[in-house]
Design a protein around this motif. Structure first.
Motif, PDB file in Angstrom:
ATOM      1  N   PHE A  16       0.846  -0.882  -0.102  1.00 27.97           N
ATOM      2  CA  PHE A  16      -0.054  -0.096  -0.207  1.00 27.97           C
ATOM      3  C   PHE A  16       0.738   1.270  -0.080  1.00 27.97           C
ATOM      4  O   PHE A  16       0.701   2.080  -0.896  1.00 27.97           O
ATOM      5  CB  PHE A  16      -0.717  -0.070   1.295  1.00 27.97           C
ATOM      6  CG  PHE A  16      -1.764   1.449   1.323  1.00 27.97           C
ATOM      7  CD1 PHE A  16      -2.782   1.672   0.629  1.00 27.97           C
ATOM      8  CD2 PHE A  16      -1.407   2.272   2.342  1.00 27.97           C
ATOM      9  CE1 PHE A  16      -3.526   2.778   0.667  1.00 27.97           C
ATOM     10  CE2 PHE A  16      -2.047   3.538   2.484  1.00 27.97           C
ATOM     11  CZ  PHE A  16      -3.005   3.801   1.711  1.00 27.97           C
ATOM     12  N   CYS A  19       2.544   1.562  -3.529  1.00 24.83           N
ATOM     13  CA  CYS A  19       1.743   2.187  -4.360  1.00 24.83           C
ATOM     14  C   CYS A  19       1.083   3.696  -4.171  1.00 24.83           C
ATOM     15  O   CYS A  19       0.952   4.473  -5.080  1.00 24.83           O
ATOM     16  CB  CYS A  19       0.141   1.229  -4.128  1.00 24.83           C
ATOM     17  SG  CYS A  19       0.410  -0.280  -5.037  1.00 24.83           S
ATOM     18  N   LEU A  20       1.271   4.143  -2.979  1.00 25.49           N
ATOM     19  CA  LEU A  20       0.738   5.348  -2.591  1.00 25.49           C
ATOM     20  C   LEU A  20       2.129   6.203  -3.094  1.00 25.49           C
ATOM     21  O   LEU A  20       1.834   7.350  -3.553  1.00 25.49           O
ATOM     22  CB  LEU A  20       0.573   5.422  -1.348  1.00 25.49           C
ATOM     23  CG  LEU A  20       0.220   7.133  -0.604  1.00 25.49           C
ATOM     24  CD1 LEU A  20      -1.056   7.438  -1.315  1.00 25.49           C
ATOM     25  CD2 LEU A  20       0.027   6.937   0.942  1.00 25.49           C
ATOM     26  N   SER A  23       2.053   6.591  -6.656  1.00 26.26           N
ATOM     27  CA  SER A  23       0.852   7.345  -7.441  1.00 26.26           C
ATOM     28  C   SER A  23       1.180   8.931  -7.257  1.00 26.26           C
ATOM     29  O   SER A  23       0.827   9.670  -8.048  1.00 26.26           O
ATOM     30  CB  SER A  23      -0.482   6.919  -6.354  1.00 26.26           C
ATOM     31  OG  SER A  23      -0.725   5.695  -6.784  1.00 26.26           O
TER      32      SER A  23
END
Length: 278
Positions: A16, A19-20, A23
């Motif tokens: 997570f 991915c953060l 992004s």
């Protein structure tokens, strides 16, 4: 039994966070990098999803497409009855005037893959790409008129910037050629539906309501004669300087299911009935 659960929880947390970070990095990356990353993702990880979406879009529009093709076939049958006479008259007129034959026109058909995103309508995803002959900065049209321009091209898909995008600009002229200007989307938040503006019109020139606006052909991206929209009134004006006219677009990107991509050398020829055909 708690250790594996903790391991999975840590792994999920790490994924997570990764991915953060990716992004946020992609969000603040240069625009050229963003398009490159998006194109790579569409041609790799998202390729199966795009293929499923293409099949779903084809199934959803199959009935409407059949009815449309039936109507077009009937219209084409009626038009074909007078086509030989028109061709013969055209050839005779060209011979009398000493004109050469018109260059052949080529278009690339593409299916529009609508995305359930807030930006759908500003940008469109086409189910055709470099393998079909698409290149950046090619004009994209619908049966009703101008849609936009090809922005980025992948192997099998491409992204189109439509007239509803804030960065869209096109050189335009009225149908009779008397008034020229620049077309762009209006920024007026009070307008309920997306509208266009014809900017740069000299204050001394007046454009009546209902006047058709087409592309002028300047710039080499949009061929002359592509229908853009119809003037509905004056948006605002600077006394002694210019008038800005509000234009209702001819084509609605959110409702288009198929589009045609025009190479730079294509010429758009209006039909006698008022519609435009490539």
């Amino acid at each position: 039994m708690l250790a594996p659960d903790r391991t999975f929880a840590r792994r999920d947390t790490a994924l997570f966070i990764l991915c953060l970070v990716l992004s946020v990095g992609a969000l603040f990356a240069p625009e050229r990098w963003q398009y490159a990353i998006a194109s790579s993702a569409r041609s790799t990880a998202l390729a199966p999803l795009i293929a499923l979406q293409r099949r779903a879009e084809a199934s959803r529009t199959s009935l409407a497409r059949f009815e449309l093709l039936t109507a077009q076939r009937d219209s084409a049958t009626v038009a074909a009855q007078s086509l030989p006479v028109l061709l013969e008259e055209n050839n005779q007129l060209r011979a009398l005037l000493g004109l050469a034959q018109r260059l052949p026109r080529r278009v690339i058909p593409a299916e529009v893959l609508h995305q359930s995103l807030p930006t759908d309508g500003r940008t469109l995803l086409l189910g055709a790409g470099r393998q079909s002959g698409l290149e950046p900065f090619q004009a994209v049209v619908a049966p009703e008129g101008l849609l936009g321009v090809v922005l980025t091209v992948g192997p099998t898909t491409s992204v189109v910037m439509t007239w509803a995008h804030p960065d869209f600009r096109a050189s335009a002229v009225t149908l009779d050629g008397s008034v020229a200007g620049i077309i762009g989307v209006t920024a007026d938040a009070s307008v309920r539906e997306p509208m266009l503006e014809l900017r740069g019109v000299p204050y001394r020139d007046s454009v009546p309501v209902g006047t058709e606006v087409i592309t002028s052909g300047l710039g080499g991206v949009y061929p002359r004669g592509l229908p853009i929209g119809t003037v509905v009134g004056v948006a605002r004006e600077s006394e002694g300087w210019e008038r800005i006219y509000l234009v209702r677009p001819a084509a609605a990107p959110a409702r288009v299911s198929h589009a045609l991509v025009l190479p730079a050398s294509t010429v758009w020829v209006p039909s006698p009935a008022g519609d435009s055909v490539p």
